[in-house]
Scaffold this active site. Structure first.
Site, mmCIF file in Angstrom:
data_model
loop_
_atom_site.group_PDB
_atom_site.id
_atom_site.type_symbol
_atom_site.label_atom_id
_atom_site.label_comp_id
_atom_site.label_asym_id
_atom_site.label_seq_id
_atom_site.Cartn_x
_atom_site.Cartn_y
_atom_site.Cartn_z
ATOM 1 N N HIS A 195 0.827 -1.201 0.000
ATOM 2 C CA HIS A 195 0.000 0.000 0.000
ATOM 3 C C HIS A 195 0.867 1.259 0.000
ATOM 4 O O HIS A 195 0.547 2.261 -0.630
ATOM 5 C CB HIS A 195 -0.922 -0.024 1.212
ATOM 6 N N ARG A 302 -10.193 4.666 -2.403
ATOM 7 C CA ARG A 302 -9.820 3.943 -1.175
ATOM 8 C C ARG A 302 -10.148 4.825 0.025
ATOM 9 O O ARG A 302 -9.695 5.965 0.090
ATOM 10 C CB ARG A 302 -8.326 3.617 -1.182
ATOM 11 N N ARG A 338 -14.934 2.441 -2.243
ATOM 12 C CA ARG A 338 -14.737 1.116 -1.653
ATOM 13 C C ARG A 338 -14.870 1.221 -0.139
ATOM 14 O O ARG A 338 -14.255 2.095 0.481
ATOM 15 C CB ARG A 338 -13.343 0.587 -2.009
ATOM 16 N N GLU A 439 -10.615 -10.287 -5.783
ATOM 17 C CA GLU A 439 -9.196 -10.244 -5.426
ATOM 18 C C GLU A 439 -8.775 -11.478 -4.630
ATOM 19 O O GLU A 439 -7.684 -11.528 -4.074
ATOM 20 C CB GLU A 439 -8.851 -8.947 -4.685
ATOM 21 N N ASN A 462 -3.613 -6.721 -7.146
ATOM 22 C CA ASN A 462 -2.583 -6.703 -6.100
ATOM 23 C C ASN A 462 -2.807 -7.854 -5.127
ATOM 24 O O ASN A 462 -1.890 -8.604 -4.786
ATOM 25 C CB ASN A 462 -2.601 -5.386 -5.331
ATOM 26 N N ASP A 463 -4.044 -7.982 -4.680
ATOM 27 C CA ASP A 463 -4.337 -9.082 -3.764
ATOM 28 C C ASP A 463 -4.555 -10.386 -4.509
ATOM 29 O O ASP A 463 -4.184 -11.451 -4.020
ATOM 30 C CB ASP A 463 -5.576 -8.745 -2.915
ATOM 31 N N ARG A 473 2.471 -9.620 -0.490
ATOM 32 C CA ARG A 473 2.742 -8.511 -1.410
ATOM 33 C C ARG A 473 3.678 -7.468 -0.817
ATOM 34 O O ARG A 473 4.192 -6.618 -1.531
ATOM 35 C CB ARG A 473 1.429 -7.861 -1.878
ATOM 36 N N CYS A 510 -8.754 -2.652 -11.103
ATOM 37 C CA CYS A 510 -8.239 -1.499 -10.368
ATOM 38 C C CYS A 510 -6.935 -1.805 -9.636
ATOM 39 O O CYS A 510 -6.419 -0.968 -8.915
ATOM 40 C CB CYS A 510 -9.290 -0.969 -9.390
HETATM 41 C C1 PEP Z 1 -5.984 -4.765 -5.185
HETATM 42 O O1 PEP Z 1 -5.867 -5.620 -4.296
HETATM 43 O O2 PEP Z 1 -5.603 -4.947 -6.360
HETATM 44 C C2 PEP Z 1 -6.578 -3.466 -4.875
HETATM 45 C C3 PEP Z 1 -6.858 -2.594 -5.826
HETATM 46 O O3 PEP Z 1 -6.813 -3.175 -3.569
HETATM 47 P P1 PEP Z 1 -5.661 -2.708 -2.538
HETATM 48 O O4 PEP Z 1 -4.390 -2.534 -3.325
HETATM 49 O O5 PEP Z 1 -6.136 -1.451 -1.940
HETATM 50 O O6 PEP Z 1 -5.612 -3.859 -1.609
HETATM 51 MG MG MG Z 2 -6.917 -5.350 -2.437
#
Ligand code: PEP
Ligand code: MG
Length: 584
Positions: A195, A302, A338, A439, A462-463, A473, A510
């Site tokens: 993050h 976010r 979100r 995710e 990302n997740d 991550r 996203c």
């Molecule tokens: C993701 O997981 O790709 C996402 C957009 O959410 P975050 O990065 O805020 O966990």
């Molecule tokens: Mg995420």
């Protein structure tokens, strides 16, 4: 002598500036006995350190700029209150007297006792407050150790133009730094999609993570060169190297400026496929950048920043005002909000110790699980979002949904909030759209089932990559395994896109993969039509889309979903990208 260190480049750009090294380390605390005749001296030493911590915090509080995130001050007030509490001021003194131990040890014993009390609390939010205890205790310990406390919290402009070198930065640190106009940052830990990294990208500053022990090699105020794309840090550069990087810095700025001509162009491939580009927002300040980015709305707002650096979650009115501001400033363009995705890497403050209480925070009580576990906090947010929907086009998105029960419960809560607002005569959009983030592999596999129950899906790569490949991550040691081209990842993405098509609902992406120009054409080929990314990336991705012709893609493009070998997958990707020259 020139020293070159290599890490993971996570936010593009070249920075040349002086190093500012941050030390977060907990001092090494050991017990030793104090002779009886020195006990009162030891008590005085502790009292002086507590007073010193008080002075430091008061000074930090006075220097908070007016435009700092709301409640940074209340975060510091919490620390100050703790410093007046007898559990921290009196109990350790009694311990020094009764155990004849040193001040550090007495403080540490009391810290452990307090942390245990917090650990036993049922309320997970209150449990996270143990970080406050640690913050305050560390501060006193560092004064006792006579260490110069590097106060990265002090937003006094001292860091302007500096390159921050830290062991790690929490999202909360990064939020506090945003007003300091720092030139770049380098950390010893952290992954490409942590993050904190995402925040760095949204701030538009170069960043490198994962340079092991970097603080050992760099001196404070040493002149450094940072290449946030290649992940290279150079210290002691000679004139020729510095000149070369100055040239690159200029070229990069020119490249960014040259993209501005795409701003007014519609986003469509050369064979006329219209594509939607949306922006991700991390902080209220992003809205200005988003308005100038050419994005057609916000695909991921976010909300975690609202909960960070403070001692209590935000009230409904404060949230309403934040959401209303964003939707009004987007001039009728849609904003997907979100619900809070706290937990794991997004802790409410420093959060360094949360992981000590939960073995696997990324698999624990986070995101929608935390929302449902804390219905009062969740309802406050849902009510605020609903009320803001009276002022513009808002959609609601639930993070990290893994079961249909979670979605059903979230929807029920939303319905009961609507009912409440009806009873109170408060206005909201009765047709507000609801979506879920895909995710978790389970939800990608079941995307078709979710798609029947929502208005849209959004893929959080990302997740999704973290959970599919079982790699943390934020852990730089396994970052080399973080592979968006892994066939398992690509297949899950493809399944989700197909599910959206079958159920006739839009699917966006996203996660950071959507903002990486290397993957733009592949994602187009897989059928992605809505990309959401940090605003700084929008024009770059738009350029590639507008230069692409889907009909000219190599014949076996989707063979990439079957490639067991990453080199073969890279080869196909190169072929896809070289069908048209993609110039940077
Ligand atoms: C993701 O997981 O790709 C996402 C957009 O959410 P975050 O990065 O805020 O966990
Ligand atoms: Mg995420």
């Amino acid at each position: 002598m020139t020293l070159e260190l290599q890490g993971i480049g996570v936010s593009r750009g070249i920075a040349i500036g002086k190093a500012h090294i941050l030390f977060h380390n907990q001092p090494d605390v050991r017990e030793y006995l104090i002779p009886k005749f020195s006990v009162e001296q030891e008590v005085d030493r502790l009292q002086a350190a507590i007073e010193g911590a008080r002075q430091q915090l008061r000074s930090i509080r006075q220097h908070i700029p007016a435009n700092a995130p709301t409640d940074v001050a209340s975060f510091i007030d919490t620390y100050l209150l703790m410093l007046n509490d007898s559990s921290l001021t009196q109990v350790p003194i009694e311990m020094i007297r009764s155990r004849l131990c040193n001040a550090e040890w007495a403080l540490q014993l009391q810290r452990d006792a307090l942390i245990n009390v917090f650990n036993e609390m049922d309320d997970p939010y209150l449990r996270t407050r143990q970080d406050d205890v640690d913050h305050v205790v560390n501060r006193i310990h560092r004064i006792l150790a006579d260490e110069n406390v590097a106060d990265h919290e002090i937003p006094d402009g001292r860091l302007k133009g500096h390159i921050i070198i830290a062991e790690d930065l929490t999202p909360a640190d990064t939020v506090l730094m945003q007003h300091q106009e720092i030139a770049a940052f380098v950390t010893e830990h952290g992954g490409a999609t942590s993050h904190t990294t995402i925040l760095a990208r949204s701030l538009g500053i170069p960043a490198i993570v994962g340079i092991e022990s970097v603080r050992r090699y760099i001196q404070d105020n040493e002149l450094l060169i940072i290449d946030g794309e290649t992940g290279t840090l150079i210290a002691g550069a000679d004139d020729a190297i510095t000149a070369e990087y100055q040239q690159r810095q200029i070229a990069f700025k020119q490249h960014i400026a040259s993209l501005s001509r795409y701003k007014s162009q519609p986003t469509q491939t050369q064979d006329n496929k219209a594509i939607k580009l949306l922006a991700n927002a991390e902080l209220p300040e992003d809205i200005k950048t988003i308005s100038n980015s050419g994005a057609e709305g916000i695909g991921l707002y976010r909300t975690e920043f609202l909960y960070m650096n403070r001692s209590a979650p935000p009230e409904e009115e404060e949230q309403l005002s934040a959401y209303r501001d964003v939707v009004e400033s987007m001039n009728n363009m849609p904003v997907t909000i979100r619900t809070f995705d706290l937990g794991a890497d997004k802790t409410v403050d420093g959060g360094r110790n949360l992981s000590q209480t939960v073995t696997n925070p990324a698999l624990g009580l986070r995101a929608i699980r935390l929302c449902l576990n804390q219905p009062n906090i969740f309802r406050t947010q849902l009510r605020a979002i609903l009320r803001a929907s009276a002022f513009g086009k808002i959609k609601i998105m639930f993070p990290m949904v893994s079961t249909m029960q979670e979605l059903t419960q979230a929807k029920l809560l939303l319905e009961s909030c609507k009912q409440e607002l009806d009873n109170e005569g408060l206005d909201y959009d009765r047709h507000i759209e609801i979506g879920v983030m895909i995710e978790i592999p389970a939800s990608a596999v079941c995307a078709e089932i979710f798609a029947k129950e929502v208005d849209f899906l959004s893929i959080g790569t990302n997740d999704l990559i973290q959970y599919t490949l079982a790699i943390d991550r934020i852990d730089d040691q396994v970052n080399y395994l973080y592979d968006p081209l892994h066939p398992a990842v690509l297949r899950l993405i493809f399944m989700t896109l197909q599910a959206g098509k079958h159920q006739n609902i839009p699917v966006s992406m996203c996660g950071e993969m959507a903002s990486d120009p290397r993957f733009t054409r592949l994602l187009l080929a897989m059928g992605l039509e809505i990309f959401s990314m940090h605003p700084n990336a929008v024009l770059e991705v738009k350029k590639i889309i507008n230069e692409s012709n889907l009909k000219n893609l190599p014949e076996n493009t989707l063979q990439i979903l079957n490639m067991s070998n990453p080199f073969d997958a890279e080869k196909i990707l190169d072929k896809i990208n070289n069908t048209h020259r993609i110039g940077l």
